[in-house]
Design a protein around this motif. Structure first.
Motif, PDB file in Angstrom:
ATOM      1  N   UNK A   1      -4.224   6.561 -45.033  1.00 21.59           N
ATOM      2  CA  UNK A   1      -5.118   5.669 -44.299  1.00 21.59           C
ATOM      3  C   UNK A   1      -4.694   4.256 -44.658  1.00 21.59           C
ATOM      4  N   UNK A   2      -4.535   3.420 -43.648  1.00 21.86           N
ATOM      5  CA  UNK A   2      -3.986   2.088 -43.890  1.00 21.86           C
ATOM      6  C   UNK A   2      -4.881   0.985 -43.326  1.00 21.86           C
ATOM      7  N   UNK A   3      -4.442  -0.214 -43.587  1.00 27.98           N
ATOM      8  CA  UNK A   3      -5.113  -1.393 -43.044  1.00 27.98           C
ATOM      9  C   UNK A   3      -5.186  -1.308 -41.517  1.00 27.98           C
ATOM     10  N   UNK A   4      -4.151  -0.791 -40.894  1.00 29.30           N
ATOM     11  CA  UNK A   4      -4.126  -0.686 -39.424  1.00 29.30           C
ATOM     12  C   UNK A   4      -5.254   0.209 -38.913  1.00 29.30           C
ATOM     13  N   UNK A   5      -5.526   1.301 -39.611  1.00 26.91           N
ATOM     14  CA  UNK A   5      -6.629   2.193 -39.220  1.00 26.91           C
ATOM     15  C   UNK A   5      -7.963   1.455 -39.310  1.00 26.91           C
ATOM     16  N   UNK A   6      -8.124   0.704 -40.390  1.00 25.97           N
ATOM     17  CA  UNK A   6      -9.355  -0.071 -40.579  1.00 25.97           C
ATOM     18  C   UNK A   6      -9.487  -1.145 -39.513  1.00 25.97           C
ATOM     19  N   UNK A   7      -8.370  -1.781 -39.195  1.00 28.21           N
ATOM     20  CA  UNK A   7      -8.381  -2.880 -38.224  1.00 28.21           C
ATOM     21  C   UNK A   7      -8.789  -2.409 -36.828  1.00 28.21           C
ATOM     22  N   UNK A   8      -8.368  -1.215 -36.442  1.00 24.29           N
ATOM     23  CA  UNK A   8      -8.746  -0.675 -35.126  1.00 24.29           C
ATOM     24  C   UNK A   8     -10.266  -0.563 -35.025  1.00 24.29           C
ATOM     25  N   UNK A   9     -10.890  -0.038 -36.059  1.00 20.41           N
ATOM     26  CA  UNK A   9     -12.348   0.120 -36.052  1.00 20.41           C
ATOM     27  C   UNK A   9     -13.028  -1.244 -36.091  1.00 20.41           C
ATOM     28  N   UNK A  10     -12.555  -2.119 -36.969  1.00 16.18           N
ATOM     29  CA  UNK A  10     -13.151  -3.457 -37.090  1.00 16.18           C
ATOM     30  C   UNK A  10     -13.061  -4.220 -35.770  1.00 16.18           C
ATOM     31  N   UNK A  11     -11.928  -4.156 -35.118  1.00 15.71           N
ATOM     32  CA  UNK A  11     -11.767  -4.860 -33.835  1.00 15.71           C
ATOM     33  C   UNK A  11     -12.654  -4.260 -32.747  1.00 15.71           C
ATOM     34  N   UNK A  12     -12.790  -2.942 -32.722  1.00 17.25           N
ATOM     35  CA  UNK A  12     -13.686  -2.309 -31.745  1.00 17.25           C
ATOM     36  C   UNK A  12     -15.134  -2.716 -31.976  1.00 17.25           C
ATOM     37  N   UNK A  13     -15.536  -2.763 -33.234  1.00 17.06           N
ATOM     38  CA  UNK A  13     -16.908  -3.185 -33.535  1.00 17.06           C
ATOM     39  C   UNK A  13     -17.159  -4.597 -33.023  1.00 17.06           C
ATOM     40  N   UNK A  14     -16.202  -5.467 -33.225  1.00 18.56           N
ATOM     41  CA  UNK A  14     -16.383  -6.861 -32.803  1.00 18.56           C
ATOM     42  C   UNK A  14     -16.321  -7.009 -31.286  1.00 18.56           C
ATOM     43  N   UNK A  15     -15.287  -6.464 -30.687  1.00 10.92           N
ATOM     44  CA  UNK A  15     -15.061  -6.672 -29.258  1.00 10.92           C
ATOM     45  C   UNK A  15     -16.053  -5.931 -28.373  1.00 10.92           C
ATOM     46  N   UNK A  16     -16.466  -4.756 -28.766  1.00 17.53           N
ATOM     47  CA  UNK A  16     -17.332  -3.953 -27.914  1.00 17.53           C
ATOM     48  C   UNK A  16     -18.806  -4.033 -28.269  1.00 17.53           C
ATOM     49  N   UNK A  17     -19.108  -4.265 -29.543  1.00 18.12           N
ATOM     50  CA  UNK A  17     -20.507  -4.217 -29.987  1.00 18.12           C
ATOM     51  C   UNK A  17     -21.000  -5.540 -30.566  1.00 18.12           C
ATOM     52  N   UNK A  18     -20.108  -6.537 -30.599  1.00 17.03           N
ATOM     53  CA  UNK A  18     -20.447  -7.856 -31.136  1.00 17.03           C
ATOM     54  C   UNK A  18     -20.933  -7.766 -32.595  1.00 17.03           C
ATOM     55  N   UNK A  19     -20.260  -6.904 -33.362  1.00 15.28           N
ATOM     56  CA  UNK A  19     -20.577  -6.734 -34.784  1.00 15.28           C
ATOM     57  C   UNK A  19     -19.376  -7.185 -35.586  1.00 15.28           C
ATOM     58  N   UNK A  20     -19.580  -8.153 -36.442  1.00 12.49           N
ATOM     59  CA  UNK A  20     -18.508  -8.668 -37.304  1.00 12.49           C
ATOM     60  C   UNK A  20     -18.753  -8.156 -38.714  1.00 12.49           C
ATOM     61  N   UNK A  21     -17.913  -7.226 -39.138  1.00 17.99           N
ATOM     62  CA  UNK A  21     -18.040  -6.626 -40.459  1.00 17.99           C
ATOM     63  C   UNK A  21     -16.661  -6.129 -40.883  1.00 17.99           C
ATOM     64  N   UNK A  22     -16.298  -6.327 -42.146  1.00 21.17           N
ATOM     65  CA  UNK A  22     -14.983  -5.852 -42.572  1.00 21.17           C
ATOM     66  C   UNK A  22     -14.958  -4.339 -42.799  1.00 21.17           C
ATOM     67  N   UNK A  23     -13.870  -3.735 -42.369  1.00 21.68           N
ATOM     68  CA  UNK A  23     -13.595  -2.330 -42.633  1.00 21.68           C
ATOM     69  C   UNK A  23     -12.373  -2.308 -43.546  1.00 21.68           C
ATOM     70  N   UNK A  24     -12.452  -1.557 -44.631  1.00 23.50           N
ATOM     71  CA  UNK A  24     -11.377  -1.552 -45.625  1.00 23.50           C
ATOM     72  C   UNK A  24     -10.905  -0.132 -45.901  1.00 23.50           C
ATOM     73  N   UNK A  25      -9.595   0.018 -46.082  1.00 22.26           N
ATOM     74  CA  UNK A  25      -9.005   1.283 -46.503  1.00 22.26           C
ATOM     75  C   UNK A  25      -8.870   1.251 -48.022  1.00 22.26           C
ATOM     76  N   UNK A  26      -9.542   2.207 -48.681  1.00 23.62           N
ATOM     77  CA  UNK A  26      -9.527   2.268 -50.144  1.00 23.62           C
ATOM     78  C   UNK A  26      -9.324   3.721 -50.571  1.00 23.62           C
ATOM     79  N   UNK A  27      -8.252   3.980 -51.261  1.00 24.26           N
ATOM     80  CA  UNK A  27      -7.954   5.297 -51.827  1.00 24.26           C
ATOM     81  C   UNK A  27      -8.136   6.426 -50.808  1.00 24.26           C
ATOM     82  N   UNK A  28      -7.553   6.250 -49.650  1.00 23.29           N
ATOM     83  CA  UNK A  28      -7.555   7.301 -48.638  1.00 23.29           C
ATOM     84  C   UNK A  28      -8.827   7.435 -47.827  1.00 23.29           C
ATOM     85  N   UNK A  29      -9.745   6.493 -47.973  1.00 24.92           N
ATOM     86  CA  UNK A  29     -10.988   6.509 -47.214  1.00 24.92           C
ATOM     87  C   UNK A  29     -11.185   5.160 -46.531  1.00 24.92           C
ATOM     88  N   UNK A  30     -12.028   5.142 -45.512  1.00 22.35           N
ATOM     89  CA  UNK A  30     -12.389   3.888 -44.842  1.00 22.35           C
ATOM     90  C   UNK A  30     -13.826   3.534 -45.193  1.00 22.35           C
TER      91      UNK A  30
END
Length: 141
Positions: free
Chosen positions: A78-107
């Motif tokens: 699980x990488x930063x790119x996986x987290x970024x996809x979710x974070x960008x969807x939250x912002x663009x589609x739901x107007x939610x700004x929150x960081x998503x982080x990949x840590x030790x194989x989890x998001x």
């Protein structure tokens, strides 16, 4: 004197911010923020059937809550790119700004509570993540 490149508004508004904190009360703000963080984190954990990155007594006004496992199922890493996809969807589609982080194989979502937040903000986050999780199951996300 004025460089034209620096925003002085934080310096000019500092006295107003301090007046606000004093009028409401520092301890009252802290109590509200900590209680909201506890309620929000517990709500997200329950709603997603997940967990926290650390024991809840280690958190102040922020907490990291694991996202549903569907976002990492079937992935070797699980990488930063996986987290970024979710974070960008939250912002663009739901107007939610929150960081998503990949840590030790989890998001994880890192929530940060403040006086302008309310539990409804985190209920909206929970529902948005569930929509994205359903889309992941369908292969859309």
């Amino acid at each position: 004197m004025w460089s034209g490149l620096r925003d002085y508004s934080p310096f000019l508004s500092l006295h107003t911010v301090l007046d606000f904190w004093q009028s409401v009360g520092v301890q009252r703000i802290r109590d509200y923020v900590y209680k909201l963080r506890e309620q929000a984190a517990e709500y997200l954990v329950r709603r997603w059937n997940t967990g926290l990155i650390a024991p809840k007594d280690m958190f102040g006004s922020m907490a990291a809550v694991r996202l549903p496992s569907i976002f990492v199922d079937g992935k070797q890493t699980v990488s930063y790119s996986d987290a970024e996809v979710i974070q960008n969807n939250l912002y663009q589609r739901f107007n939610i700004e929150v960081p998503i982080k990949a840590v030790q194989g989890q998001l994880y979502v890192r929530i940060s509570c403040h006086i302008h937040n309310e539990l409804k903000d985190y209920e909206n986050l929970a529902e948005a993540i569930l929509v994205l999780a359903a889309e992941r199951v369908q292969g859309v996300l």
